[in-house]
Design a protein around this motif. Structure first.
Motif, mmCIF file in Angstrom:
data_model
loop_
_atom_site.group_PDB
_atom_site.id
_atom_site.type_symbol
_atom_site.label_atom_id
_atom_site.label_comp_id
_atom_site.label_asym_id
_atom_site.label_seq_id
_atom_site.Cartn_x
_atom_site.Cartn_y
_atom_site.Cartn_z
ATOM 1 N N GLN A 93 0.856 -1.185 0.000
ATOM 2 C CA GLN A 93 0.000 0.000 0.000
ATOM 3 C C GLN A 93 0.888 1.229 0.000
ATOM 4 O O GLN A 93 1.743 1.364 0.874
ATOM 5 N N GLY A 95 -0.449 4.477 -0.312
ATOM 6 C CA GLY A 95 -1.166 5.622 0.238
ATOM 7 C C GLY A 95 -1.874 6.441 -0.820
ATOM 8 O O GLY A 95 -2.092 5.989 -1.941
ATOM 9 N N ASP A 96 -2.238 7.658 -0.451
ATOM 10 C CA ASP A 96 -3.003 8.544 -1.319
ATOM 11 C C ASP A 96 -2.100 9.611 -1.922
ATOM 12 O O ASP A 96 -1.118 10.029 -1.318
ATOM 13 N N GLU A 98 -2.270 13.118 -4.992
ATOM 14 C CA GLU A 98 -3.136 14.211 -5.439
ATOM 15 C C GLU A 98 -4.288 13.722 -6.295
ATOM 16 O O GLU A 98 -5.377 14.272 -6.250
ATOM 17 N N THR A 100 -5.082 10.212 -6.775
ATOM 18 C CA THR A 100 -5.450 8.819 -6.551
ATOM 19 C C THR A 100 -5.614 8.536 -5.064
ATOM 20 O O THR A 100 -5.068 9.241 -4.230
ATOM 21 N N ARG A 101 -6.370 7.516 -4.778
ATOM 22 C CA ARG A 101 -6.564 7.052 -3.408
ATOM 23 C C ARG A 101 -6.171 5.577 -3.359
ATOM 24 O O ARG A 101 -6.494 4.807 -4.242
ATOM 25 N N GLY A 102 -5.470 5.209 -2.312
ATOM 26 C CA GLY A 102 -5.144 3.804 -2.094
ATOM 27 C C GLY A 102 -4.229 3.202 -3.140
ATOM 28 O O GLY A 102 -4.439 2.074 -3.560
ATOM 29 N N GLU A 127 2.913 9.457 -4.807
ATOM 30 C CA GLU A 127 1.992 9.241 -3.689
ATOM 31 C C GLU A 127 2.661 9.703 -2.402
ATOM 32 O O GLU A 127 3.850 9.938 -2.341
ATOM 33 N N GLN A 128 1.876 9.787 -1.347
ATOM 34 C CA GLN A 128 2.385 10.259 -0.054
ATOM 35 C C GLN A 128 3.005 9.148 0.769
ATOM 36 O O GLN A 128 3.771 9.400 1.674
#
Length: 133
Positions: A93, A95-96, A98, A100-102, A127-128
């Motif tokens: 995983q 993370g999220d 700008e 996209t999520r997941g 992603e973060q």
């Protein structure tokens, strides 16, 4: 007969067994969508696959299905010379971000097990990264 010295010949039965396991465990419509996505991916030259998220398939495109898609991509990738060492890669995983999520990616186990390494990998994808533990 399978040649144990030929990684591609070892990877193909592994992929086939995994697909049959998914067929037995997933609801039929979700399995059918997964196989459709795999065909689209293979036909695109292992490139980008775009799905219409306003279709009835949107409900079927779960996180589980996305993880299995990545797993199948990884198993197929090991059939290519020079990529045999990727057989142990796992879905991580990221993370999220700008847009996209997941977000998820296939990474070596040592990256998945180390939050700092996962965060660096996530940074390369925009992603973060997962929350620090």
């Amino acid at each position: 007969m399978t040649d144990p010295e030929d990684p591609a010949q070892v990877a193909r039965p592994r992929y086939a067994l995994y697909v049959e396991t998914l067929r037995a465990r997933m609801p039929q419509e979700r399995f059918d969508l997964l196989m459709k996505i795999m065909r689209m991916w293979a036909e695109s030259g292992d490139g980008t696959v775009r799905l219409k998220h306003d279709s009835p398939e949107k409900k079927l495109f779960t996180l589980e299905l996305q993880q299995e898609f990545l797993s199948l991509m990884g198993l197929l990738g090991t059939t290519r010379p020079g990529h045999e060492d990727q057989a142990d890669h796992v879905v991580a995983q990221l993370g999220d971000g700008e847009q996209t999520r997941g977000a998820m990616s296939l990474v070596p186990p040592e990256v998945a097990d180390a939050p700092a390494k996962t965060a660096r990998h996530a940074g390369r994808t925009g992603e973060q990264g997962p929350p620090a533990q």
